[in-house]
Design an enzyme around this catalytic site. Sequence first.
Site, PDB file in Angstrom:
ATOM      1  CB  CYS A 105      -0.908   0.016   1.231  1.00 35.40           C
ATOM      2  SG  CYS A 105      -2.013  -1.414   1.342  1.00 35.40           S
ATOM      3  N   GLY A 118      -0.926   0.763  -5.038  1.00 40.77           N
ATOM      4  CA  GLY A 118      -2.237   0.177  -4.771  1.00 40.77           C
ATOM      5  C   GLY A 118      -3.319   0.848  -5.582  1.00 40.77           C
ATOM      6  CG  ASN A 125       3.157  -0.407   2.850  1.00 42.08           C
ATOM      7  OD1 ASN A 125       2.650  -1.407   2.360  1.00 42.08           O
ATOM      8  ND2 ASN A 125       4.348   0.035   2.489  1.00 42.08           N
ATOM      9  N   GLY A 126       1.911  -2.863   4.984  1.00 42.65           N
ATOM     10  CA  GLY A 126       2.606  -4.025   5.524  1.00 42.65           C
ATOM     11  C   GLY A 126       1.624  -5.127   5.843  1.00 42.65           C
ATOM     12  CE1 TYR A 154       5.678  -5.169 -11.010  1.00 42.79           C
ATOM     13  CE2 TYR A 154       4.793  -5.007  -8.798  1.00 42.79           C
ATOM     14  CZ  TYR A 154       4.597  -5.029 -10.166  1.00 42.79           C
ATOM     15  OH  TYR A 154       3.340  -4.896 -10.680  1.00 42.79           O
ATOM     16  CB  THR A 180       9.157  -2.452 -12.909  1.00 39.37           C
ATOM     17  OG1 THR A 180       8.496  -3.636 -13.360  1.00 39.37           O
ATOM     18  CG2 THR A 180       8.177  -1.584 -12.141  1.00 39.37           C
ATOM     19  CG  ASP A 184       8.669  -8.982 -16.402  1.00 36.70           C
ATOM     20  OD1 ASP A 184       8.683  -7.811 -15.968  1.00 36.70           O
ATOM     21  OD2 ASP A 184       7.627  -9.656 -16.505  1.00 36.70           O
ATOM     22  CG  ASP A 185       9.342  -6.772 -12.506  1.00 34.05           C
ATOM     23  OD1 ASP A 185       8.860  -7.642 -11.763  1.00 34.05           O
ATOM     24  OD2 ASP A 185       8.664  -6.096 -13.293  1.00 34.05           O
TER      25      ASP A 185
END
Length: 502
Positions: A2, A28, A101-102, A257, A303, A365-366
């Site tokens: 988030c 998000g 966030n987490g 990412y 990314t 790609d990442d």
Amino acid sequence: MCGIAAIVSHQAVNQDLYDALTVLQHRGQDAAGIVTCERGRLHLRKDNGLARDVFTNAQMLKLKGNMGIAHVRYPTAGCTSSAEAQPFYVNSPFGLTLAHNGNLTNTAELKKALFIEDQRHLNTDSDSEVLLNVFAHELQTLGKLRLTVDDVFQAVSGVHRRCRGAYAVVIMIAGFGILGFRDPHGIRPIIYGERKSEDGTEFMIASESVALDVLDFDVVRDIAPGEAIFIEASGEFHAKQCAEQTDHCPCIFEYVYFARPDSIIDDISVYKARLRMGDKLADKVLREWPDHDIDVVIPIPDTSRTAALQMANKLNVKFSEGFMKNRYIGRTFIMPGQKMREKSVRQKLNAIGLEFEGKNVLLVDDSVVRGTTSAQIIQMARDAGAKKVYFASAAPPVRFPNVYGIDMPAAHELIAHNRTEEEVCTEIGADKLIYQDLNDLIAAVQKGNPTIKHFDTSCFSHEYITGDVDDAYLERIEALRNDTAQAERNSGTFIIEMQNNA
């Protein structure tokens, strides 16, 4: 994953908080919310959707006040209902709102204690609401009619003693100020800065430095693991270490990412880290495949572009933008539901045939998580005329779930889980697959800040830094995170009753 933001200013903060959310939108896209405080009264707006869709002009005008917090959500084990949009609010004590966030790893234990011992009601399955109620209870047990800053820091210490997992948090105490703190391992990012105005210094806290940059705040520093900062409504700043023990171990996937390349996290430039990932990956190609026949390196937007460009330079191979991206389709990695992820790939990307026709193409790609997107993109390259399609991942094989706030799915939904690299290559339909080595990934990121001795690499290594994650725990979260369970939960048939935890 988030995005969070908080501002204490001498003027209205609604526009700045909205602008911060648009900059953090990549963290998000499921829901967005802002709460402001005006003379002790809270004004809240939150709902499912992008920030631009959640907030109208009329709603923005109602978000009055000179301090506030904001949140953009992407769901992990929680449901996607608007009831779990943040910020969360509890009226006792003092009026508290939280953005988080987490992901907590001892949520079930905390829910039981809150229900039986603390006698606090939870209205959602969100661990963020659990964290808010733990903090509220720690404040309430002080028995104070008027709070002091030391009281706030003491409550944070209580949170650290009770909560395990990853958490970067902002909390607004109505009429008093804004608090920001980080778990003792510093797994998720959080940074603060200041801006000078005619009326004095203004402060901002955010998940990434880019949000501060856009709003002309000067970065001061990251909040340290276990540290808390508190900015009073008047603008007075306080900081204190609130954890008894700390062990800095940031999530390495932020650099792979999630974070924007123009952000700096824990004094490490995300852009430079990704350049070094490309260097390391090119070194591996030259070491293990010196007679490669790659004609062109093509990134899978967005990314991986930085790492892909560096790979092309080091391999002395042409770099080309072979895919055009539709900017109005969300990031497939954070879309709930496998069918929606699959459907969105061709809506999101379109191949430029001239860049593929008759060529041996290295797609970069990442990372490779579920593998479905990778397989579809490889087929798109073949359909566009590529002779051979090789695939490179800037990250090692993702074999295990992430339990600290990234929705890496149930283990059996990870394409690399219990598969060799050769088997993954076959599954995604590539002619050759090159993964980054874990030691090289760590070295690429750590070079930006050698004082960080280790990183959370659990999705690659199965080593969980909090020490409370075992196979039984992973089995429980697999039951919550697989696509079938999420579909049932979102339809209302998957219910966890508090009484069953008693």
